[in-house]
Design an enzyme around this catalytic site. Structure first.
Site, mmCIF file in Angstrom:
data_model
loop_
_atom_site.group_PDB
_atom_site.id
_atom_site.type_symbol
_atom_site.label_atom_id
_atom_site.label_comp_id
_atom_site.label_asym_id
_atom_site.label_seq_id
_atom_site.Cartn_x
_atom_site.Cartn_y
_atom_site.Cartn_z
ATOM 1 N N CYS A 1 27.452 -5.796 60.678
ATOM 2 C CA CYS A 1 26.812 -4.840 59.774
ATOM 3 C C CYS A 1 27.064 -5.148 58.304
ATOM 4 O O CYS A 1 26.679 -4.379 57.431
ATOM 5 C CB CYS A 1 27.254 -3.431 60.127
ATOM 6 S SG CYS A 1 26.766 -3.001 61.803
ATOM 7 N N LYS B 1 22.348 5.892 54.136
ATOM 8 C CA LYS B 1 22.177 5.998 55.595
ATOM 9 C C LYS B 1 21.915 7.436 56.048
ATOM 10 O O LYS B 1 21.428 7.650 57.154
ATOM 11 C CB LYS B 1 23.402 5.436 56.310
ATOM 12 C CG LYS B 1 23.569 3.931 56.142
ATOM 13 C CD LYS B 1 24.714 3.382 56.963
ATOM 14 C CE LYS B 1 24.897 1.881 56.801
ATOM 15 N NZ LYS B 1 25.555 1.490 55.524
ATOM 16 N N GLU C 1 36.649 4.554 54.677
ATOM 17 C CA GLU C 1 36.020 4.128 53.420
ATOM 18 C C GLU C 1 36.545 4.974 52.269
ATOM 19 O O GLU C 1 36.844 4.447 51.192
ATOM 20 C CB GLU C 1 34.491 4.229 53.526
ATOM 21 C CG GLU C 1 33.796 3.622 52.300
ATOM 22 C CD GLU C 1 32.297 3.447 52.486
ATOM 23 O OE1 GLU C 1 31.740 3.980 53.472
ATOM 24 O OE2 GLU C 1 31.673 2.780 51.635
ATOM 25 N N PHE D 1 31.556 -4.652 62.646
ATOM 26 C CA PHE D 1 32.392 -4.978 63.805
ATOM 27 C C PHE D 1 32.871 -6.418 63.686
ATOM 28 O O PHE D 1 32.174 -7.276 63.135
ATOM 29 C CB PHE D 1 31.601 -4.847 65.106
ATOM 30 C CG PHE D 1 31.399 -3.437 65.553
ATOM 31 C CD1 PHE D 1 32.089 -2.379 64.978
ATOM 32 C CD2 PHE D 1 30.518 -3.152 66.589
ATOM 33 C CE1 PHE D 1 31.897 -1.075 65.420
ATOM 34 C CE2 PHE D 1 30.318 -1.856 67.041
ATOM 35 C CZ PHE D 1 31.002 -0.819 66.448
ATOM 36 N N HIS E 1 21.360 3.662 59.926
ATOM 37 C CA HIS E 1 22.143 2.442 59.758
ATOM 38 C C HIS E 1 21.284 1.248 60.162
ATOM 39 O O HIS E 1 21.015 1.036 61.344
ATOM 40 C CB HIS E 1 23.402 2.516 60.617
ATOM 41 C CG HIS E 1 24.378 1.403 60.358
ATOM 42 N ND1 HIS E 1 24.099 0.336 59.517
ATOM 43 C CD2 HIS E 1 25.630 1.186 60.827
ATOM 44 C CE1 HIS E 1 25.132 -0.484 59.494
ATOM 45 N NE2 HIS E 1 26.071 0.011 60.279
ATOM 46 N N HIS F 1 29.080 2.447 52.372
ATOM 47 C CA HIS F 1 28.656 2.045 53.713
ATOM 48 C C HIS F 1 28.296 3.329 54.470
ATOM 49 O O HIS F 1 27.275 3.393 55.113
ATOM 50 C CB HIS F 1 29.784 1.266 54.387
ATOM 51 C CG HIS F 1 29.400 0.642 55.686
ATOM 52 N ND1 HIS F 1 28.299 -0.165 55.818
ATOM 53 C CD2 HIS F 1 29.970 0.708 56.922
ATOM 54 C CE1 HIS F 1 28.210 -0.579 57.081
ATOM 55 N NE2 HIS F 1 29.196 -0.057 57.769
#
Lengths: 405, 425
Positions: B177, B349, B328, B413, B354, B317
């Site tokens: 991502c 988002k 975050e 990830f 996402h 993010h």
């Protein structure tokens, strides 16, 4: 610190394949005089032949079973080979250096749960209404953690977790050219002072039917009695995949000198192109790349480690390119490592670079890997070796590996 | 050697001269910006495949491009081309089929999908074989031209490179991502090296397909608010329950400042810095102390040659998963310190979901639009402040504010963390 004279050195090699694990095993098995003896398995995936991975105790590089459980085999092969390269470069366990080690990894697709796929295919019946069944079948059958076995960037992720190399992490994709992009990115960053220490590599588990299916759909899988890469054309050509993990530690010469690391070889060029792949295009593109090489002297004997896959027409294009070198006064002494290790897609170019570095540092070139007229016996002291790769469907690249001294 | 064409370290300054966007909110940056500034959601029920029995049945899918039947690679390529062409047109660089620089493309995993698997299986129904033996027999028996064009990993990059006429070997990248941000970083580095004057950086993702949805769902990563799609993505809210999968593409034309100026191009923004740091803790979770995320943010700020206090706004993010948003915040707090209290932090988002491999590129594009318009897009669905995340999320409604410097975060990830610092021209 970087100086204007810094070179790109290979200071570590990790290699596992059908021939064994480690540089010594590969050097020994590739230097047997007489008829070359690749390790193949023509039965298990008949009518296809593959080169199976040699027996390897993964726990030697991946001690924790919890780590192993969360990896598919391609990742274990890669993490194992990465560990060999780090140890070879004397980086293993050196936390401050590993924390600055940048990863450039070449990866393809992960592995699927083949048994689950087969169950779902069988249960839904021919031409049936598979949509709703799929939801149920996948929800009940998929193992959540093994999703991670499928993500391309999780080879890099597992290397960070197991070996603690965490400077930066980039995964490049796209079959053979993924290996080229990963390697070229590391070389460019070292040359420009954007990094000093890199772990570059890739891995393939050839022993799985989902990988074979992707190759077969691409029309690139060899199907017939085993032949070397140069001898498959009459059978329609095609690649014979080989399980393999290949990793290199690349380092700026200044950084290596400072920590007393000894180079196998230096990289003087890496060039690539994307030809349109009409007849003659790939061969012409390679000739163009060759002209740009910083080759000195420009003529004479030149050891070439060829990444030819056996897939057509790419392999014929490469033969045409090699044949054209005579006009330039170059005497090519060719060895296609795919005949010995099989074709390893994303990892293939890295494997060839590793073999080139070994030959340069041992000052001995390999005996022929096949009995065709393409590879003739010749004593050449390889202070420079050209490594080529023509992607089985796109991309052409070459690198010049030279003595560091 | 610091002048307007070089940064404080003497490297060529990298500017943005073209921006392209496709998201579930629409095609093109004009439509997207209107929707983002209005706080509109692009999340809706999935109609692409049956969702019976699934806990999550919503996504920010892109269904308005004509690709003649869905397949992930075809949609990825179509969105990348739409965004790329928009960016090139705006930059007025090269010609529509000859971009004078390399392509760096962030793409999702490519593989044979279930519809293809079924057609292969059916094609060989008389063979008596089962499973992959039967699929292989079918693959051997005939040419599958369409499938052949979809399967290879490089197929999306190949199509985009052929159509837009980018130079050299196109580079496909995956850092999960964070991929979109990595694509931009690759372009920035190439220009700084002097390898090229221009680069086309695109992130694209078309992952709203059955198996990807179920896999993320089994990891308990997705919101299950299927009854209220527009309200499902709620970053930083206490009642957030996961992310919403979405599709889209973002594209930037990057150029060296000197080259852009020489050809009289309009400069839309500057990529001041890029930072990355890999995590070695866990395959899907970040280190509890946030050191890898903190490292990426710090590296980006240092690379930009600025101080944390110079950040005016954070394009987070902000996935809306319980874990990400908390980590975050803690990492931003560690780097920005007290300055965080005065720094708005919002998540695109909340509206577009996402977009996975594309997110870093899409959100960099939106960050540049944020600077250009002087308007902060909101975090919508911010209904229940989370006491553990005391930030200014630009709650629910866009806000006018002069912004010169934006921090844009992307985490993925596999321990992938990339941050970008984007600045006004």
């Amino acid at each position: 610190m970087r100086s204007a004279r810094d070179q790109v050195w290979i200071t570590g090699i990790g290699l596992v394949s059908s021939l064994g694990h480690g540089t010594a095993a590969h050097w020994q098995k590739l230097n047997v005089q007489g008829t070359p003896r690749p390790v193949i398995d023509p039965q298990r995936f008949a009518p296809y032949t593959i080169h199976p991975l040699a027996g390897i105790d993964f726990t030697k590089q991946i001690p924790r079973t919890s780590d192993q459980r969360q990896m598919e085999r391609w990742q274990k092969i890669g993490v194992y080979a990465a560990g060999l390269a780090l140890a070879d470069a004397r980086l293993a366990g050196d936390a401050p250096l590993l924390e600055r080690t940048n990863l450039c990894i070449a990866a393809g697709n992960g592995e699927r749960d083949l048994a689950l796929d087969a169950r779902i295919l069988a249960a839904a019946g021919p031409g049936g209404a598979w949509g709703a069944y799929l939801n149920q079948g996948l929800t009940a059958g998929l193992r959540p953690t093994l999703y991670l076995g499928q993500l391309s960037n999780l080879l890099a992720g597992n290397i960070s977790i197991v070996h603690k190399a965490t400077g930066s992490s980039r995964t490049f994709k796209g079959e053979e050219m993924a290996g080229v992009s990963a390697f070229a990115n590391a070389v460019a960053r070292i040359e420009a002072g954007q990094g000093e220490l890199f772990l570059v590599g890739g891995a393939l588990n050839a022993e799985r039917e989902d990988a074979l299916l992707a190759c077969e759909l691409a029309g690139a899988l060899y199907n017939g009695p085993y032949r070397s890469v140069w001898q498959r054309r009459e059978q329609g050509g095609g690649l014979v995949p080989g399980s393999l993990g290949a990793f290199l530690v690349l380092e700026s010469s200044g950084h290596a000198r400072q920590r007393g690391a000894v180079p196998y070889a230096r990289i003087s060029d890496v060039l690539s192109s994307r030809s349109r792949r009409g007849p003659g295009d790939a061969s012409a593109a390679a000739a163009g790349l060759f002209s740009r090489l910083r080759l000195n002297p420009k003529a004479g004997d030149l050891g070439i480690l060829s990444g030819a896959s056996g897939a057509e027409p790419a392999t014929a294009e490469e033969r045409q390119f090699i044949a054209s070198l005579a006009q330039r006064g170059v005497n090519p002494i060719v060895r296609a490592w795919g005949s010995m290790l099989g074709h390893s897609l994303e990892a293939h170019f890295i494997a060839g670079l590793a073999l080139a570095a070994l030959a340069v540092s041992n000052e001995v070139f390999y005996p022929p890997f096949d009995t065709s007229e393409v590879e003739s016996a010749c004593d050449v002291r390889p202070d420079r070796i050209l490594v080529t790769t023509f992607g089985h469907w796109r991309g052409e690249a070459m690198a010049l590996v030279q003595s560091a001294w | 050697m610091s002048n307007s064409y070089h940064d404080t370290r003497g490297r060529p300054r990298v500017v943005v001269t073209g921006i392209g966007l496709v998201t579930s909110l629409g095609r093109g940056k004009a439509d997207n910006w209107t929707a983002l500034a209005a706080g509109r959601s692009g999340i809706r029920p999935i109609t692409r495949f049956p969702t019976e029995g699934l806990r999550t049945a919503i996504a920010g899918s892109v269904d308005f491009l004509d690709i003649g039947g869905y397949s992930a690679p075809a949609l990825s390529a179509a969105m990348a081309l739409a965004a790329g062409a928009e960016a090139i047109t705006e930059a007025r660089i090269g010609s529509p089929d000859a971009f004078p620089g390399p392509l760096y493309l962030a793409t999702p995993p490519a593989e044979i999908e279930w519809p293809q698997r079924w057609s292969l299986y059916d094609a060989s129904s008389g063979s008596g074989e089962t499973g992959y033996k039967r699929l292989l027999a079918a693959a051997r028996a005939s040419e599958w031209r369409e499938m052949r064009a979809l399967c290879p990993f490089a197929s999306v990059a190949e199509r985009v490179a052929a159509k837009l006429g980018t130079r050299g070997l196109p580079v496909s990248i995956s850092t999960a991502c964070a991929s979109g941000a990595t694509a931009i970083q690759l372009g920035v580095e190439a220009i700084r090296r002097g390898d090229t004057d221009a680069a086309l950086c695109i992130g694209t993702d078309s992952s709203v397909q059955i198996e990807a949805l179920i896999r993320f769902s089994l990891l308990s990563a997705l919101s299950t608010r299927s009854g209220a799609p527009a309200e499902a993505s709620r970053p930083f809210s206490k009642d957030r329950d996961g992310f919403v999968m979405a599709e889209g593409a973002g594209a930037l034309v990057l150029e060296s400042h000197a080259a852009a100026t020489a050809r009289g191009a309009e400069i839309l923004g500057v990529v001041l810095g890029c930072g990355e740091k890999a995590d070695d803790y866990h395959r899907t979770r970040s280190k509890p102390d946030g050191t890898a995320i903190i490292g990426a943010i710090r590296n980006a700020i240092a690379d930009a040659g600025i101080a944390p206090g110079d950040i005016d706004y954070v394009n987070a993010h902000g996935t809306s998963t319980p874990e990400n948003d908390k980590m975050e915040y803690l990492s931003l707090r560690a780097v920005l310190g007290d300055h965080l209290a005065a720094t708005p932090v919002s998540s695109n988002k909340s509206m577009i979901g996402h977009t996975l491999s594309a997110a870093g590129a899409i959100e960099a594009a939106i960050s540049l639009l944020t600077i250009r318009h002087g308007v902060l897009p909101p975090t919508i669905n911010y209904a229940m402040p989370d006491p553990e995340i005391p930030i200014d999320p630009v709650a629910n409604t866009a806000r006018a504010a002069p912004v010169r410097t934006v921090l844009s975060n992307s985490f993925g990830f596999g321990g992938q963390n990339v941050s970008l610092v984007l600045g006004a021209p």
